[in-house]
Write an enzyme that holds these catalytic residues in place. Structure first.
Site: not given
Ligand code: DD3
Length: 332
Positions: A170, A266, A272, A274
């Site tokens: 992602w 992290p 990254h 925050h």
């Molecule tokens: C994540 C840390 C990761 C579950 C969940 C979140 N910001 C993301 C995919 C797209 C994103 C993020 C992993 C995952 Cl709920 C497992 O975070 C993301 N897009 N933190 C953005 N903009």
């Protein structure tokens, strides 16, 4: 609210949410996740304070990439009641469908206020298909504090990180504009010292109270705070300065009202930063996890090897494999 935020809201209202077609009433999540077909297997975690619930759900059907339990496919669904939007409140009072009296006593009374659907939304985050790891991540767990020396990092943490196959697809999708390209707030495209600034998944961008953005660097291979040396100062200074400039420009919030920090550990090993509203008690901004970017820069200016030498403290959940490794090494 700033004019630019207001303008964006109006634009979004005109073409549906964020330019994506909004499903008609009755049909639920179109297109995407079959929420109404999902059965709730258990509540992983809930918080009355945060008004959130984390569900382990199962969707009957053919995506069988995981077989964590029974038939069907596992999902994590996070439901969250969102903060009030100031400009909506008068509408909310005017357009309520029912005001049910609960009790009255002298000058005091309480009610249940019912709202039409469009004023009553719930932020919903879906991980689907979800693996056992995702389910574990949201289960409430006891936490333990670890004091990781330089030696511990070399002998325990680094080998552990390298043995894991954390998917950060992602992150690459964002950097390569294969996902969320329309959400990018700012980009410095330099491969070494550039980054992308984008709203974090946790923020629905409806109100500035819980503002939350992340800056993801273009450079690959910087895993965490532990890898940083004076060599990375240009990148870190760019993230600090240009990130703040982009946020004041877009949202009207100056750097003096932002908390800008890195996590250690992290949740994903691609560097990254925050950016959260200072007035918002953001998840993960506690002393055992957050390292202010300005302090990180200052430490690296004092000593290029600062983060290779220092003992770093952080908390681990009972079920985390890294905790087991630390226990085996007698470090907990
Ligand atoms: C994540 C840390 C990761 C579950 C969940 C979140 N910001 C993301 C995919 C797209 C994103 C993020 C992993 C995952 Cl709920 C497992 O975070 C993301 N897009 N933190 C953005 N903009």
């Amino acid at each position: 609210m700033t004019d630019s935020v207001k303008r964006r809201r109006e634009e979004e209202a005109a073409d549906g949410e964020n330019g994506v077609a909004v499903s008609e009433q009755g049909s639920d999540t179109a297109p995407g996740f079959p929420l109404s077909e999902m059965s709730v297997r258990r509540v992983l975690r809930e918080s009355a304070r945060d008004k959130t619930v984390f569900l382990h759900g199962q969707v009957p059907g053919p995506i069988m990439v995981n077989s964590a339990s029974g038939d069907g496919t596992d999902a994590v669904v996070i439901l969250e009641k969102t903060p009030f939007q100031e400009e909506n409140i008068s509408e909310l009072l005017k357009k309520h469908t029912k005001l049910q009296l609960q009790m009255t006593n002298d000058i005091y009374s309480t009610y249940r206020l019912y709202l039409p659907p469009e004023l009553n939304e719930i932020k919903t985050t879906v991980v689907y298909p979800a693996t056992e790891k995702h389910l574990q991540k949201y289960l409430r767990q006891e936490v333990y504090l670890i004091q990781e020396t330089a030696e511990d990092y070399k002998n325990i943490t680094l080998p552990f990180i390298q043995s894991q196959s954390f998917s950060i697809q992602w992150v690459y999708n964002i950097l390569e504009k294969k996902a969320e390209a329309d959400r990018v707030v700012y980009e410095n495209p330099d491969p070494a010292n550039g980054f992308i600034l984008i709203p974090d998944l946790k923020w629905d961008q409806k109100q500035l109270d819980d503002l939350y953005l992340i800056a993801i660097c273009h450079c690959r291979g910087i895993k965490s705070l532990r890898d940083l040396t004076a060599e990375h100062l240009p990148l870190l200074r760019n993230m600090a300065q240009e990130g703040k400039e982009a946020i004041v420009k877009r949202y009207g919030i100056p750097g003096s009202q932002l908390r800008v920090y890195l996590h250690y550990q992290p949740s994903y090993y691609h560097l990254h930063v925050h950016f959260t509203a200072l007035s918002y008690d953001a998840p993960g901004c506690s002393v055992e996890r957050a390292h202010l970017l300005s302090d990180v820069i200052d430490n690296l200016e004092l000593d290029s090897q600062y983060y290779q030498k220092r003992t770093l403290t952080f908390a681990l959940r009972a079920d985390e494999p890294l905790l087991k490794k630390c226990q085996e090494a007698g470090r907990v």
